[in-house]
Design a protein around this motif. Structure first.
Motif, PDB file in Angstrom:
ATOM      1  N   LYS A 278      41.908  37.534 101.378  1.00  0.00           N
ATOM      2  CA  LYS A 278      41.150  37.990 102.522  1.00  0.00           C
ATOM      3  C   LYS A 278      41.526  39.165 103.288  1.00  0.00           C
ATOM      4  O   LYS A 278      40.700  40.008 103.961  1.00  0.00           O
ATOM      5  N   SER A 279      42.778  39.352 103.520  1.00  0.00           N
ATOM      6  CA  SER A 279      43.375  40.591 103.942  1.00  0.00           C
ATOM      7  C   SER A 279      42.893  41.706 103.342  1.00  0.00           C
ATOM      8  O   SER A 279      42.481  42.795 103.645  1.00  0.00           O
ATOM      9  N   LEU A 280      43.084  41.590 101.829  1.00  0.00           N
ATOM     10  CA  LEU A 280      42.665  42.747 100.926  1.00  0.00           C
ATOM     11  C   LEU A 280      41.185  43.041 101.035  1.00  0.00           C
ATOM     12  O   LEU A 280      40.742  44.348 101.005  1.00  0.00           O
ATOM     13  N   ALA A 281      40.355  41.951 101.305  1.00  0.00           N
ATOM     14  CA  ALA A 281      38.826  42.074 101.316  1.00  0.00           C
ATOM     15  C   ALA A 281      38.506  42.973 102.313  1.00  0.00           C
ATOM     16  O   ALA A 281      37.693  43.837 102.353  1.00  0.00           O
ATOM     17  N   GLY A 282      39.231  43.070 103.499  1.00  0.00           N
ATOM     18  CA  GLY A 282      39.031  43.773 104.646  1.00  0.00           C
ATOM     19  C   GLY A 282      39.208  45.137 104.605  1.00  0.00           C
ATOM     20  O   GLY A 282      38.863  46.007 105.200  1.00  0.00           O
ATOM     21  N   HIS A 283      40.042  45.615 103.448  1.00  0.00           N
ATOM     22  CA  HIS A 283      40.341  47.073 102.870  1.00  0.00           C
ATOM     23  C   HIS A 283      39.307  47.437 101.857  1.00  0.00           C
ATOM     24  O   HIS A 283      39.757  48.378 101.080  1.00  0.00           O
ATOM     25  N   GLY A 284      38.647  46.726 101.254  1.00  0.00           N
ATOM     26  CA  GLY A 284      37.528  47.009 100.343  1.00  0.00           C
ATOM     27  C   GLY A 284      37.583  46.417  98.981  1.00  0.00           C
ATOM     28  O   GLY A 284      37.130  46.820  98.101  1.00  0.00           O
ATOM     29  N   PHE A 285      38.525  45.578  98.966  1.00  0.00           N
ATOM     30  CA  PHE A 285      38.989  44.858  97.604  1.00  0.00           C
ATOM     31  C   PHE A 285      37.950  43.727  97.153  1.00  0.00           C
ATOM     32  O   PHE A 285      37.453  42.860  98.181  1.00  0.00           O
ATOM     33  N   GLU A 286      37.694  43.599  96.037  1.00  0.00           N
ATOM     34  CA  GLU A 286      36.685  42.805  95.705  1.00  0.00           C
ATOM     35  C   GLU A 286      37.056  42.026  94.247  1.00  0.00           C
ATOM     36  O   GLU A 286      37.580  42.768  93.488  1.00  0.00           O
ATOM     37  N   ILE A 287      36.807  40.823  94.060  1.00  0.00           N
ATOM     38  CA  ILE A 287      37.021  40.433  92.795  1.00  0.00           C
ATOM     39  C   ILE A 287      35.614  39.949  91.918  1.00  0.00           C
ATOM     40  O   ILE A 287      34.741  39.763  92.488  1.00  0.00           O
ATOM     41  N   VAL A 288      35.816  40.600  90.699  1.00  0.00           N
ATOM     42  CA  VAL A 288      34.431  40.643  90.050  1.00  0.00           C
ATOM     43  C   VAL A 288      34.530  39.398  89.013  1.00  0.00           C
ATOM     44  O   VAL A 288      35.541  39.395  88.099  1.00  0.00           O
ATOM     45  N   ASP A 289      33.691  38.397  89.032  1.00  0.00           N
ATOM     46  CA  ASP A 289      33.430  37.290  88.126  1.00  0.00           C
ATOM     47  C   ASP A 289      31.966  37.169  88.029  1.00  0.00           C
ATOM     48  O   ASP A 289      31.260  36.922  88.421  1.00  0.00           O
ATOM     49  N   PRO A 290      31.899  37.826  86.612  1.00  0.00           N
ATOM     50  CA  PRO A 290      30.302  38.099  86.343  1.00  0.00           C
ATOM     51  C   PRO A 290      29.601  37.202  85.721  1.00  0.00           C
ATOM     52  O   PRO A 290      28.557  37.191  85.129  1.00  0.00           O
ATOM     53  N   THR A 291      30.065  35.802  85.551  1.00  0.00           N
ATOM     54  CA  THR A 291      29.621  34.713  84.764  1.00  0.00           C
ATOM     55  C   THR A 291      28.070  34.578  85.113  1.00  0.00           C
ATOM     56  O   THR A 291      27.976  34.148  86.408  1.00  0.00           O
ATOM     57  N   GLY A 292      27.394  34.635  84.006  1.00  0.00           N
ATOM     58  CA  GLY A 292      25.864  34.370  84.288  1.00  0.00           C
ATOM     59  C   GLY A 292      25.079  35.579  84.620  1.00  0.00           C
ATOM     60  O   GLY A 292      23.893  35.701  84.652  1.00  0.00           O
ATOM     61  N   HIS A 293      25.872  36.817  84.846  1.00  0.00           N
ATOM     62  CA  HIS A 293      25.112  38.118  84.986  1.00  0.00           C
ATOM     63  C   HIS A 293      24.872  38.742  84.083  1.00  0.00           C
ATOM     64  O   HIS A 293      25.396  38.582  82.989  1.00  0.00           O
ATOM     65  N   ALA A 294      24.053  39.706  84.046  1.00  0.00           N
ATOM     66  CA  ALA A 294      23.969  40.860  83.139  1.00  0.00           C
ATOM     67  C   ALA A 294      25.239  41.845  82.933  1.00  0.00           C
ATOM     68  O   ALA A 294      25.896  41.992  83.699  1.00  0.00           O
ATOM     69  N   PHE A 295      25.553  42.083  81.390  1.00  0.00           N
ATOM     70  CA  PHE A 295      26.759  42.729  81.068  1.00  0.00           C
ATOM     71  C   PHE A 295      26.651  44.239  81.712  1.00  0.00           C
ATOM     72  O   PHE A 295      25.669  44.812  81.462  1.00  0.00           O
ATOM     73  N   ASP A 296      27.602  44.638  82.292  1.00  0.00           N
ATOM     74  CA  ASP A 296      27.529  45.944  82.820  1.00  0.00           C
ATOM     75  C   ASP A 296      29.026  46.496  82.295  1.00  0.00           C
ATOM     76  O   ASP A 296      30.168  46.442  82.816  1.00  0.00           O
TER      77      ASP A 296
END
Length: 84
Positions: free
Chosen positions: A17-35
């Motif tokens: 939560k603290s890292l998300a405030g600084h622009g950190f995101e977790i990428v879990d693409p299950t079910g989405h198009a491959f990029d």
């Protein structure tokens, strides 16, 4: 031992939560198009329908992005339509 595990999960949640405030995101693409800019294809699996071609079936390892820059791509299995 359950109290230790619960405590570690709370610390992890607060850290993310603290890292998300600084622009950190977790990428879990299950079910989405491959990029290929965000994902690393480890292997392929057969697609059940033509519409599923190029979709992420399984995410082996989540990826991380900070302020639009990939720190680690998500390692995934991508579906592939064989026309059968």
């Amino acid at each position: 031992s359950k109290a230790v595990i619960d405590g570690m999960q709370l610390v992890e949640k607060k850290l993310f939560k603290s890292l998300a405030g600084h622009g950190f995101e977790i990428v879990d693409p299950t079910g989405h198009a491959f990029d290929p800019a965000l994902h690393e294809a480890v292997t392929t699996a057969p697609a059940a329908q033509p519409e599923d071609d190029g979709r992420v079936a399984v995410c082996f390892q989540v990826g991380y992005v900070i302020n639009g820059h990939v720190l680690r791509p998500a390692r995934v299995v991508v579906t592939q339509w064989n026309g059968a």
